[in-house]
Design a protein around this motif. Sequence first.
Motif, PDB file in Angstrom:
ATOM      1  N   ALA A  33      13.230   3.681  -1.112  1.00 57.13           N
ATOM      2  CA  ALA A  33      12.369   2.679  -1.617  1.00 57.13           C
ATOM      3  C   ALA A  33      11.390   2.436  -0.698  1.00 57.13           C
ATOM      4  N   LYS A  34      10.419   1.921  -1.451  1.00 58.53           N
ATOM      5  CA  LYS A  34       9.044   1.427  -0.499  1.00 58.53           C
ATOM      6  C   LYS A  34       8.938  -0.067  -0.687  1.00 58.53           C
ATOM      7  N   VAL A  35       8.834  -0.809   0.321  1.00 54.88           N
ATOM      8  CA  VAL A  35       8.544  -2.178   0.367  1.00 54.88           C
ATOM      9  C   VAL A  35       7.104  -2.691   0.574  1.00 54.88           C
ATOM     10  N   LYS A  36       6.711  -3.475   0.053  1.00 55.84           N
ATOM     11  CA  LYS A  36       5.188  -3.787   0.152  1.00 55.84           C
ATOM     12  C   LYS A  36       4.899  -4.342   1.379  1.00 55.84           C
ATOM     13  N   GLY A  37       3.745  -3.627   2.186  1.00 56.58           N
ATOM     14  CA  GLY A  37       3.406  -4.278   3.469  1.00 56.58           C
ATOM     15  C   GLY A  37       4.343  -3.857   4.657  1.00 56.58           C
ATOM     16  N   LEU A  38       5.451  -3.099   4.495  1.00 54.06           N
ATOM     17  CA  LEU A  38       6.242  -2.645   5.671  1.00 54.06           C
ATOM     18  C   LEU A  38       6.602  -1.286   5.473  1.00 54.06           C
ATOM     19  N   ASN A  39       6.779  -0.946   6.942  1.00 56.70           N
ATOM     20  CA  ASN A  39       7.057   0.448   7.195  1.00 56.70           C
ATOM     21  C   ASN A  39       5.839   1.160   6.949  1.00 56.70           C
ATOM     22  N   MET A  40       4.723   0.847   7.555  1.00 65.46           N
ATOM     23  CA  MET A  40       3.345   1.229   7.358  1.00 65.46           C
ATOM     24  C   MET A  40       3.092   2.531   8.167  1.00 65.46           C
ATOM     25  N   ILE A  41       2.825   3.554   7.724  1.00 65.72           N
ATOM     26  CA  ILE A  41       2.299   5.021   8.542  1.00 65.72           C
ATOM     27  C   ILE A  41       0.763   5.041   8.209  1.00 65.72           C
ATOM     28  N   LYS A  42       0.244   6.009   8.771  1.00 66.94           N
ATOM     29  CA  LYS A  42      -1.133   6.623   8.873  1.00 66.94           C
ATOM     30  C   LYS A  42      -1.271   7.666   8.455  1.00 66.94           C
ATOM     31  N   LYS A  43      -2.166   7.669   7.240  1.00 67.27           N
ATOM     32  CA  LYS A  43      -2.415   8.951   6.547  1.00 67.27           C
ATOM     33  C   LYS A  43      -3.527   9.441   6.628  1.00 67.27           C
ATOM     34  N   HIS A  44      -3.553  10.893   7.385  1.00 63.17           N
ATOM     35  CA  HIS A  44      -4.975  11.518   7.492  1.00 63.17           C
ATOM     36  C   HIS A  44      -5.368  12.209   6.176  1.00 63.17           C
ATOM     37  N   VAL A  45      -6.678  11.861   5.473  1.00 68.17           N
ATOM     38  CA  VAL A  45      -7.031  12.576   4.326  1.00 68.17           C
ATOM     39  C   VAL A  45      -8.346  13.219   4.798  1.00 68.17           C
ATOM     40  N   LYS A  46      -8.332  14.459   4.327  1.00 69.96           N
ATOM     41  CA  LYS A  46      -9.656  15.364   4.182  1.00 69.96           C
ATOM     42  C   LYS A  46     -10.743  14.860   3.451  1.00 69.96           C
TER      43      LYS A  46
END
Length: 84
Positions: A33-46
């Motif tokens: 499950a995804k929880v709002k505002g928690l367990n944040m990761i950085k996503k590199h977008v081209k």
Amino acid sequence: MDIKKGNKVKIICGKDKNKEGEIIEIDRKNFRAKVKGLNMIKKHVKTTKEKKGGIFEKENFLNLSNLSIISTSKKEIKKKEAKK
């Protein structure tokens, strides 16, 4: 009790231990499950013609065994109160 979208949960272990948030997405097949505002990761977008690229932060999935339900969604609480 079943975990559903909109439930308020507390994280039991991991880097966000003892933090609370609301479930925004559930993947029942993989038990996550995804929880709002928690367990944040950085996503590199081209960069593309339609979208500007860069580094974005977004929520990542957590295993359901690491979550503890605090309260159910507002809709369910209203239903319970209406029955009384």
